[in-house]
Design an enzyme around this catalytic site. Sequence first.
Site, PDB file in Angstrom:
ATOM      1  N   GLU A   1      -4.371  -4.839  -2.979  1.00  0.00           N
ATOM      2  CA  GLU A   1      -3.950  -3.429  -3.027  1.00  0.00           C
ATOM      3  C   GLU A   1      -5.024  -2.523  -3.628  1.00  0.00           C
ATOM      4  OE1 GLU A   1      -3.079  -4.902  -7.110  1.00  0.00           O
ATOM      5  OE2 GLU A   1      -2.930  -5.723  -5.086  1.00  0.00           O
TER       6      GLU A   1
ATOM      7  N   GLU B   1      -5.700 -12.643  -6.432  1.00  0.00           N
ATOM      8  CA  GLU B   1      -6.083 -11.577  -5.494  1.00  0.00           C
ATOM      9  C   GLU B   1      -5.305 -10.296  -5.774  1.00  0.00           C
ATOM     10  OE1 GLU B   1      -4.145  -9.961  -3.244  1.00  0.00           O
ATOM     11  OE2 GLU B   1      -2.566 -11.319  -2.592  1.00  0.00           O
TER      12      GLU B   1
ATOM     13  N   GLU C   1      -2.528 -15.760  -4.454  1.00  0.00           N
ATOM     14  CA  GLU C   1      -1.910 -14.473  -4.172  1.00  0.00           C
ATOM     15  C   GLU C   1      -1.192 -13.997  -5.439  1.00  0.00           C
ATOM     16  OE1 GLU C   1      -2.299 -13.274  -0.867  1.00  0.00           O
ATOM     17  OE2 GLU C   1      -3.525 -15.083  -0.709  1.00  0.00           O
ATOM     18  N   TYR C   2      -1.111 -12.675  -5.650  1.00  0.00           N
ATOM     19  CA  TYR C   2      -0.403 -12.188  -6.839  1.00  0.00           C
ATOM     20  C   TYR C   2       1.088 -12.377  -6.655  1.00  0.00           C
ATOM     21  CZ  TYR C   2       0.695  -7.925  -4.156  1.00  0.00           C
ATOM     22  OH  TYR C   2       1.161  -7.041  -3.209  1.00  0.00           O
TER      23      TYR C   2
ATOM     24  N   SER D   1       1.641  -5.263  -7.829  1.00  0.00           N
ATOM     25  CA  SER D   1       0.513  -4.534  -7.228  1.00  0.00           C
ATOM     26  C   SER D   1       0.611  -3.039  -7.520  1.00  0.00           C
ATOM     27  CB  SER D   1       0.450  -4.773  -5.718  1.00  0.00           C
ATOM     28  OG  SER D   1       1.611  -4.280  -5.081  1.00  0.00           O
ATOM     29  N   ARG D   2       1.838  -2.507  -7.599  1.00  0.00           N
ATOM     30  CA  ARG D   2       1.982  -1.074  -7.935  1.00  0.00           C
ATOM     31  C   ARG D   2       1.586  -0.822  -9.386  1.00  0.00           C
ATOM     32  NH1 ARG D   2       4.220  -3.258  -3.639  1.00  0.00           N
ATOM     33  NH2 ARG D   2       6.229  -3.622  -4.648  1.00  0.00           N
TER      34      ARG D   2
END
Length: 313
Positions: free
Chosen positions: A142, A139, A112-113, A186-187
Site C-alpha cells: 500500500e 510487505e 504478506e501483512y 495497511s491503512r
Amino acid sequence: MKGVRAARPFFQLGHHQASRMPGVVVVGVGRAGSVRIRDLQNSQPGTPSEHLKLLGFVSRRELGSINGVKQIALKDALEDKEVDVAFICSENSSHEENIRQFLEAGKHVLVEYPMALSHVAAQELWKLAEQKGKILHEEHIELLTEEYISLKKEVSGKELVKGTLHFTAGPLDEERFGFPSFSGISRLSWLVDLFGELSLVSATMEEQKDKKYLKMTADLKTADQRPLTWIEEKGPDLKREKHIKFSFTSGCLENLPAAPGGNVGIFMKDQNLFAQKVLGQVSEDDLTAEKRRVLHCLEIAAEIQKLCSRPKK
C-alpha cells in the site's frame, strides 16, 4: 544514503556455489501467492529480483503444478538446502507459524501483512530472524502504489490540523484474517508514514454479527497532539473504498489525488526491495527504520483490539 553504512550481504555462498541464485518457495497460492509466482517467473533483467530463482510452491491443496512450477511438501521446503527464501502468502492466521518454521530452518522470509496477529509475536519473530541472521520482510504494497505516492507528495510539507481516514469494504472472516486493526493495518501504515508515530487515545467497535456488519473507530494523535481518526467499516453492501479528510493550516484535502499508472507492479516493487535486502543493498539505518515502523503499527493495532475487546460498563 550518504554517510550510512550499507547492510552486510545476507546471502553468501561458498566458491563452489558462486553461480547459484537464492532459491524461493511460495507458501500459499491464493490471489497474492499467484501474483508472486507470476512475478518471480517474470523478473526483469537488471533488477534485484533477477537474482531470485523460483523452485516451487507449498499448498494445503493437491495441485501438482502451476504454470510449470512444481508443488513441494512443506517438510521438504523446510529441509531443502537449495531453498533459501520463503514467500508467505497464506491466510493471516497462519503467518506466525509459517514464519517461525522457515526462520528456524534458516530461510529468509517475505510475508504478506500482517506478519502476526499479535505485537508480542511479531517482536519474537523479529528477534528470531536477528538470531538466525536472516531477513524478515513484511510487505507493505500500500506504500508502493501510485495513489499513495501521489498522496504523500500532496501532504508533504503541510501542517496537519486534524484528519480522518475511513475505509469501507465487504465482510472479512476475523478468524482467518484477524481483528480489523490487524487485517486493516495497511491503512494505519498510511497514517504513520504520512504523519509519523502515533499514540492511541480511544477505540470503539460497533458490531451487528447477524448482519455481518462492523465499524471500528480509533482516535489517534500525532507527536504534536494533532487528532487523527481511523475507521474500518465492513458490511455486505459496502464498496471497497478509501475516504480521506485531512485539514491543514493551508487548506483541506478531501479526495485522493489522481495517480498516473505505474510501469512496475506493486508486488514486483516489493519483491525488488526484498531482494535488495537479501543481497545486502539496503542500509542498516533503513532496515532499522522500517522495522520500527512495522512494529509501531502492530503495537497500535494490539492496543486498539484490547480497548475494543473490553466489556462495556
